[in-house]
Design a protein around this motif. Sequence first.
Motif, PDB file in Angstrom:
ATOM      1  N   VAL A 226      -2.006   0.548   4.309  1.00 49.75           N
ATOM      2  CA  VAL A 226      -3.349   0.195   3.842  1.00 49.75           C
ATOM      3  C   VAL A 226      -3.787   1.109   2.704  1.00 49.75           C
ATOM      4  O   VAL A 226      -4.388   0.652   1.710  1.00 49.75           O
ATOM      5  CB  VAL A 226      -4.356   0.244   5.010  1.00 49.75           C
ATOM      6  N   ARG A 227      -3.486   2.385   2.793  1.00 52.63           N
ATOM      7  CA  ARG A 227      -3.851   3.311   1.722  1.00 52.63           C
ATOM      8  C   ARG A 227      -3.094   2.990   0.430  1.00 52.63           C
ATOM      9  O   ARG A 227      -3.648   3.109  -0.667  1.00 52.63           O
ATOM     10  CB  ARG A 227      -3.586   4.753   2.165  1.00 52.63           C
ATOM     11  N   VAL A 228      -1.839   2.590   0.556  1.00 51.65           N
ATOM     12  CA  VAL A 228      -1.072   2.173  -0.622  1.00 51.65           C
ATOM     13  C   VAL A 228      -1.725   0.948  -1.266  1.00 51.65           C
ATOM     14  O   VAL A 228      -1.876   0.877  -2.498  1.00 51.65           O
ATOM     15  CB  VAL A 228       0.391   1.863  -0.227  1.00 51.65           C
ATOM     16  N   ILE A 229      -2.130  -0.019  -0.442  1.00 50.70           N
ATOM     17  CA  ILE A 229      -2.762  -1.225  -0.972  1.00 50.70           C
ATOM     18  C   ILE A 229      -4.098  -0.903  -1.625  1.00 50.70           C
ATOM     19  O   ILE A 229      -4.394  -1.366  -2.743  1.00 50.70           O
ATOM     20  CB  ILE A 229      -2.951  -2.261   0.153  1.00 50.70           C
ATOM     21  N   GLU A 230      -4.913  -0.120  -0.965  1.00 51.11           N
ATOM     22  CA  GLU A 230      -6.241   0.201  -1.498  1.00 51.11           C
ATOM     23  C   GLU A 230      -6.161   0.941  -2.825  1.00 51.11           C
ATOM     24  O   GLU A 230      -6.991   0.731  -3.714  1.00 51.11           O
ATOM     25  CB  GLU A 230      -7.018   1.036  -0.483  1.00 51.11           C
ATOM     26  N   ARG A 231      -5.146   1.796  -2.977  1.00 56.11           N
ATOM     27  CA  ARG A 231      -5.000   2.570  -4.211  1.00 56.11           C
ATOM     28  C   ARG A 231      -4.084   1.892  -5.208  1.00 56.11           C
ATOM     29  O   ARG A 231      -3.885   2.410  -6.314  1.00 56.11           O
ATOM     30  CB  ARG A 231      -4.466   3.969  -3.875  1.00 56.11           C
ATOM     31  N   GLN A 232      -3.491   0.728  -4.823  1.00 60.88           N
ATOM     32  CA  GLN A 232      -2.506   0.047  -5.667  1.00 60.88           C
ATOM     33  C   GLN A 232      -1.441   1.049  -6.122  1.00 60.88           C
ATOM     34  O   GLN A 232      -1.016   1.075  -7.284  1.00 60.88           O
ATOM     35  CB  GLN A 232      -3.183  -0.611  -6.854  1.00 60.88           C
ATOM     36  N   ALA A 233      -0.995   1.874  -5.174  1.00 61.14           N
ATOM     37  CA  ALA A 233      -0.022   2.923  -5.464  1.00 61.14           C
ATOM     38  C   ALA A 233       1.365   2.331  -5.675  1.00 61.14           C
ATOM     39  O   ALA A 233       1.686   1.229  -5.202  1.00 61.14           O
ATOM     40  CB  ALA A 233       0.010   3.934  -4.320  1.00 61.14           C
ATOM     41  N   THR A 234       2.183   3.052  -6.392  1.00 62.71           N
ATOM     42  CA  THR A 234       3.572   2.654  -6.616  1.00 62.71           C
ATOM     43  C   THR A 234       4.480   3.838  -6.332  1.00 62.71           C
ATOM     44  O   THR A 234       4.033   4.980  -6.197  1.00 62.71           O
ATOM     45  CB  THR A 234       3.793   2.172  -8.060  1.00 62.71           C
TER      46      THR A 234
END
Length: 358
Positions: A226-234
């Motif tokens: 969820v944190r990856v999705i919220e931050r649009q992290a790669t």
Amino acid sequence: MRIVITGASGNVGTALLRRLARCDETHDIAGIVRRPPAPLDGYRAVRWHSIDVAEPTAGDELATAFDGADSVVHLAWGFQPTHDTEYLRRVAIGGTAAVVDAAHRAGVGQLVHMSSVGTYAAGSYGRRVDESWPTTGISSSPYSRHKSVVEAFLTEYQQHYGDAAVRIARLRPGFILQASAASGLLRYALPGYLPMSLVPLLPLLPMDRSLCIPVVHADDVADAVVRVIERQATGAFNVAGEPPVGRDQVARALGAQPVHVPSAVLGGIVDATWRLRLQPVDRGWLDMAFTVPLLDCARARTELEWSPQWSATDALADLLTGVAHHAHTSSPPLRPRSVIDLVRRSFTDGLISSRHLP
């Protein structure tokens, strides 16, 4: 956001649905599975699509399901049948290729791929590695080899398409545990003729004293997603609980007496009993347990502001609580484990490690 999750009814998928249900915003969630679960409990607020990612037609079906998605979370993977590595390859490598191609065609904003500590190369057992450690896998493990091949494929895709590629994040968790997955995990790991209730009664734990593995609770993996999705992290992120789990911690959680048996001896026993179809776990899983490194999670802590809420030992205890209570969910992968059903299917469809579909 519109979020599509492959393998949404499995171990991590079930935890991810729980975590998304607690978000401040309501998301539009679609689940891609081979066997959709009944619309109960955490599976209720999901639009289900029945797609087998191993099938040749999966690409077009996935592209339709991905249309308009902001993020695709790719969790679908095969763990059985271990004697049919070609099927496992089609699910892992072919399925991931179909997901990436469909996401690219559908113009998906972000792909979150669930990799594993199993993608890492040998050579640093008992020591922590960051995400730069080679992802060439453990050669004796089909699971590890497939994770490694998929990581290389994702890198090649990104290099080929450059700025036009879907943005990709890769999570590399330790061994993922939770109570509600107990029936599902032991269906794949315990011989069908042995009831789950015997596990907490083991008087001895024959295991190499050097065991030292990274473990993480499914809820903490879901939180990282969820944190990856919220931050649009790669990029890649290690995720694991602390402290690492060793033989004595496992024995203590089981209430069993640890007995040192060298991993080479255990490996020979596991391999022989697997080849004789006496149990469903191939030697590669044991080799991974005594080969994979520990995980340095500094990048997840810094960039995602992630930290595990479960210690690794508490995650193990949660799983064993689930084993003691025959914990399960209403989804097909995590359904109640029944010795009678397993024995019946062993005669009608073949052993779980050999039958066409697990």
